[in-house]
Design a protein around this motif. Sequence first.
Motif, PDB file in Angstrom:
ATOM      1  N   ARG A 229      -4.962  14.914 -59.835  1.00 48.21           N
ATOM      2  CA  ARG A 229      -4.235  14.830 -61.105  1.00 48.21           C
ATOM      3  C   ARG A 229      -5.077  14.270 -62.239  1.00 48.21           C
TER       4      ARG A 229
ATOM      5  N   ASN B 192      -5.670  15.984 -65.644  1.00 47.90           N
ATOM      6  CA  ASN B 192      -4.763  15.953 -66.786  1.00 47.90           C
ATOM      7  C   ASN B 192      -5.224  15.005 -67.877  1.00 47.90           C
TER       8      ASN B 192
ATOM      9  N   SER C 211      -7.379  16.628 -72.423  1.00 51.23           N
ATOM     10  CA  SER C 211      -6.261  17.306 -73.067  1.00 51.23           C
ATOM     11  C   SER C 211      -6.603  18.750 -73.407  1.00 51.23           C
TER      12      SER C 211
END
Length: 571
Positions: A121, A124, A127
């Motif tokens: 993750r 993320n 951006s």
Amino acid sequence: MAGEALVPTKRWLAATSAGSAMRDAVAGLVLSILLVPQAMAYAQLAGLPPQMGLFAALTPPLLYLFFGTSPFVSVGPVALVSLVIGEAVGNTGLAPEVGAAIIAIEAGVLLLLLGGFGLGRLVNFISEPVLLGFTAAAAFLIAASQLPTLLGIDAARAGDLPTALSGLWAGLSELRPTTALIGGAALIALLFANRYAAAILWKMGVKPPFRLALAKSLPLLVIVIAGWIALSLRGANVPTVQSIEGGLPSPFTSFVTLSDWIGLLPSALAVAVIIFVTATAVAKALAGEDRSKLDTSREAVALGAANVSAALTGGYAVGASLSRSALVRDSGGRTPLASAIASLAIVAVLFFLAPLLSYLPRTALAALVISAVFGLIDLREMRAVWRHDRMEGVIILAAFLATLAFGVRLGLAVGALLGLAYFLWFSSVPRVTRVGTDDGGTSFRSIERDDVELTTLPALVVRIDRSIYFANAAYIEEELFNRLSRHEGVTSLVLDMSAVNDIDASGVAMLRRSVQRLKSQGIALHFAEVHEPIAASLTSLDSQVCRFHRTVGQAVEEGCGVYLQTEIAPT
């Protein structure tokens, strides 16, 4: 669970049937037509022998078959990673082949660690605006790095646009007209084929999948024709690619000092980030609306294993290609077996066509790279971001300019830091707004944005539109008392906590201070619509001042007046 992604899966093999295997075989053969020239061209972009590009396309698809989670992703040489490799190995004293292999191994190990510990993750944290600006600038850098080769100019490799353009300008006197003419014609033909080939074949009545196969074979046809023209003009001395040794690659056996490995580690980190971020974006883009089967940690492991295997079998760092992955999907491929079949086609090329590949002109491969990078520039998405948030549009521009000015590695770092800085600033100044009702308490809306009057006084209702943590706690406290100071005779403050999903120790301490200030002013504090985990964190607040209610309406109607009169009426 940590380590779970390191276990190979038989998911795709179990899902394979005779029908799907046939579709994958067709998609794999179509993919190989595009993969062969691209692999050689991207190796040239990285400053490496063309066979390293072909070698890099051999084992990675097999590793992705056992670890990856997307049915379409094509793993192999890609332009963006090749650009970083070329910039990194050009600044070392190592042989380019050795430096590229070391970077691939280090990047692969980093990705394996990332996926093995279940940290997928982390992708993320870069951006979308940063990626848009970064990839658009990278497209310009890739094109600029290939212009000298397109024009037949010998120029030193450059990692940023000013250096690349100055080198191109300095070498214009060495321009080879015939080479430039062949390269320019090939570029025009490739751009035309990319834009109109499929539509023309459709109007001619060519049915799928033959239409797609023919359209995607045109780049190879253009390069072969360019090679035939260059061969017929022997006196023009058009540079061709290095001779390619046939057969399978030799394993990586070079030994270098520890300092060389440490020196290349920053470049490997940049390569790992780029591989992971772009590959995840490709997998999500091709997954459509159903992304539930994508596992970013497994994707990291698959990419890590693919890079290590590529380095150990004569190749260099690999990533996921959007154009080739979309080709697999559009050709009818249903599993990563299609990419594995394409790698088998590469083996056939190495055994039977290797001597012929040395006749391909380098200018035509440069044209192929330039024609392919236009897909990295997404103007439509940039405009959408600009319309949504002008500040994020500025981040796109900043990432774009930083990458052009400082190169890919520093540009990505600058863009990522700007994105995180914007997030921290945005979350540190949450909206603290007064709310009112125009339907008797059924709903409450902001009086600043909506045409709603403040009818709840002497109870002032304020909504906090973000989680409360150390960076915004002081700001929220200041805004709360600023709102109170605008009204005389307020006897209770109602905090609408429906948008507060988390609160840390600093936030609780801020509320504790606020309770004491409100108590000294004779104002009661009523919490409304508090999530259960947040309510549990607020049990330490003074119960003589604070009350909790399920809804804002209940806090205004049931708690405020009675509570003030009976509990903390000012003396």
